[in-house]
Design a protein around this motif. Structure first.
Motif, PDB file in Angstrom:
ATOM      1  N   UNK A 146     -17.254 -90.979 -11.492  1.00 32.86           N
ATOM      2  CA  UNK A 146     -17.948 -90.573 -11.126  1.00 32.86           C
ATOM      3  C   UNK A 146     -17.936 -88.958 -11.541  1.00 32.86           C
ATOM      4  N   UNK A 147     -19.314 -88.814 -11.799  1.00 34.11           N
ATOM      5  CA  UNK A 147     -19.995 -86.971 -12.698  1.00 34.11           C
ATOM      6  C   UNK A 147     -21.090 -86.412 -11.948  1.00 34.11           C
ATOM      7  N   UNK A 148     -21.961 -86.977 -11.125  1.00 34.29           N
ATOM      8  CA  UNK A 148     -22.449 -87.309  -9.995  1.00 34.29           C
ATOM      9  C   UNK A 148     -23.415 -88.347  -9.480  1.00 34.29           C
ATOM     10  N   UNK A 149     -23.341 -87.991  -8.515  1.00 32.48           N
ATOM     11  CA  UNK A 149     -23.741 -88.533  -7.549  1.00 32.48           C
ATOM     12  C   UNK A 149     -24.353 -88.105  -6.251  1.00 32.48           C
ATOM     13  N   UNK A 150     -25.431 -89.003  -5.656  1.00 31.83           N
ATOM     14  CA  UNK A 150     -26.928 -87.725  -4.589  1.00 31.83           C
ATOM     15  C   UNK A 150     -27.975 -89.211  -3.794  1.00 31.83           C
ATOM     16  N   UNK A 151     -27.203 -88.390  -2.920  1.00 31.25           N
ATOM     17  CA  UNK A 151     -28.693 -89.471  -1.651  1.00 31.25           C
ATOM     18  C   UNK A 151     -29.158 -89.018  -0.671  1.00 31.25           C
ATOM     19  N   UNK A 169     -33.432 -84.804   3.102  1.00 34.59           N
ATOM     20  CA  UNK A 169     -32.309 -84.080   3.383  1.00 34.59           C
ATOM     21  C   UNK A 169     -32.263 -85.208   1.785  1.00 34.59           C
ATOM     22  N   UNK A 170     -31.493 -84.343   1.106  1.00 40.25           N
ATOM     23  CA  UNK A 170     -30.379 -84.646  -0.594  1.00 40.25           C
ATOM     24  C   UNK A 170     -29.298 -84.441  -0.237  1.00 40.25           C
ATOM     25  N   UNK A 171     -28.349 -84.764  -0.562  1.00 36.76           N
ATOM     26  CA  UNK A 171     -26.814 -84.764  -0.097  1.00 36.76           C
ATOM     27  C   UNK A 171     -26.130 -84.901  -1.619  1.00 36.76           C
ATOM     28  N   UNK A 180     -25.559 -80.045   0.453  1.00 36.71           N
ATOM     29  CA  UNK A 180     -26.655 -80.876   0.860  1.00 36.71           C
ATOM     30  C   UNK A 180     -27.927 -80.037   1.249  1.00 36.71           C
ATOM     31  N   UNK A 181     -29.255 -80.546   0.434  1.00 38.50           N
ATOM     32  CA  UNK A 181     -30.632 -79.537   0.217  1.00 38.50           C
ATOM     33  C   UNK A 181     -31.351 -80.100   1.429  1.00 38.50           C
ATOM     34  N   UNK A 182     -32.512 -79.105   1.813  1.00 37.80           N
ATOM     35  CA  UNK A 182     -33.833 -79.260   2.516  1.00 37.80           C
ATOM     36  C   UNK A 182     -34.452 -79.365   1.623  1.00 37.80           C
ATOM     37  N   UNK A 183     -35.356 -81.091   1.204  1.00 39.43           N
ATOM     38  CA  UNK A 183     -36.063 -81.756   0.249  1.00 39.43           C
ATOM     39  C   UNK A 183     -37.512 -81.416   0.933  1.00 39.43           C
TER      40      UNK A 183
END
Length: 304
Positions: A146-151, A169-171, A180-183
């Motif tokens: 896995x190179x990149x993965x987000x939820x 939120x995004x992680x 972890x990001x506020x979205x």
């Protein structure tokens, strides 16, 4: 004599209605109290006299009737039972909760020296106005994993018939270190049936990222569909830990042709092109990675 009297009586009975009819016709056409004369007098009174009726009130200036506050059925049935029945009806006609799970991309990518796979999907639960939305996307290679993965976990609210505003939120699971990001973002259906989405991401380290994407389904036949797709990722600053450069960090263009075996299940083939730009390209070269990749894709789009 009796025969003569009978014949005379018959003749008299026949003559009398005819005479009466002639007199009636004479009264209609030749007398002074005919309906036509009366009609002419009435029309003269409407157009030439001083007693014309007042003009009607324009509909725009008329007062609206009062809003009814009672229910007619309550006169014959228990009020509590009718209230429960009305509540059930309103729920069935628009107040129910629904759900959908859809993967727009679930594909294998054949690239020179680095085959891999990719996914992009979302699920939501709620009503017409408020929903809970979950999103995930990522990509991997057969060689490196896995190179990149987000939820993402988002609250979605309709702001019109075609658009929703979202926040949550995004992680990022990969690439490491995890972030972890506020979205906050918006998605919906733009004119000309363009599916568009845009979002801002603020990380727990103060990094600001953005993403814009869109696609369009061009129907060729009843079941054959051509989908051009574009995705742009941007950053307000360099993030060396995640090998992201400031500005437009990478862009992806895709063209996929799918066949809908059913509306819920459609395999597709296509081509995908991805390019890293600016400082992101420099980070990729320093790590020994390619800055651009072109691949043939084979996948399936499904929802339920």
């Amino acid at each position: 004599m009796r025969l003569v009297q009978a014949l005379a009586g018959i003749a008299l009975s026949v003559a009398m209605p005819a005479a009466a009819q002639d007199h009636s016709m004479h009264g209609q056409h030749g007398g002074h109290d005919t309906p036509a004369a009366t009609q002419d007098h009435s029309m003269h009174g409407q157009h030439g006299g001083h007693d014309m009726p007042a003009a009607p009130v324009p509909a725009a200036e008329a007062k609206a009737p009062p809003v009814p506050t009672d229910h007619y059925a309550d006169r014959f049935f228990p009020i509590a039972e009718m209230g429960r029945a009305r509540h059930a009806m309103m729920k069935e006609m628009g107040g129910r909760s629904f759900y959908q799970v859809m993967f727009n991309l679930a594909e294998y990518q054949a690239r020179k020296g680095s085959d891999g796979y990719r996914w992009d999907g979302e699920a939501w639960f709620g009503g017409d106005i408020d929903r809970l939305t979950l999103k995930t996307e990522g990509e991997a290679t057969a060689r490196d994993g896995v190179d990149s993965a987000e939820v993402q976990a988002l609250y979605s609210r309709a702001i019109g018939p075609y658009f929703n505003i979202q926040a949550g939120i995004r992680h990022d699971i990969q690439p490491g270190p995890a972030r972890t990001y506020a979205t906050v973002g918006v998605e919906g259906l733009a004119p000309y049936w363009l599916e568009v989405e845009g979002a801002l991401f603020l990380s727990d380290k103060g990094d600001l990222l953005a993403r814009v994407e869109g696609y369009y389904d061009q129907r060729i036949t009843e079941r054959l569909m051509l989908q051009p797709r574009v995705e742009l990722n941007l950053a307000a600053q360099d993030v060396p830990a995640n090998r992201i450069g400031a500005g437009l960090s990478n862009a992806e263009l895709g063209l996929r042709l799918r066949y809908e075996i059913a509306r819920e299940f459609a395999p597709y083939v296509g081509v995908s092109y991805e390019r890293k730009l600016g400082h992101t390209a420099r980070f990729a070269r320093a790590a020994g990675d390619d800055v651009s990749e072109t691949g043939l894709v084979l996948g399936v789009r499904f929802w339920f």
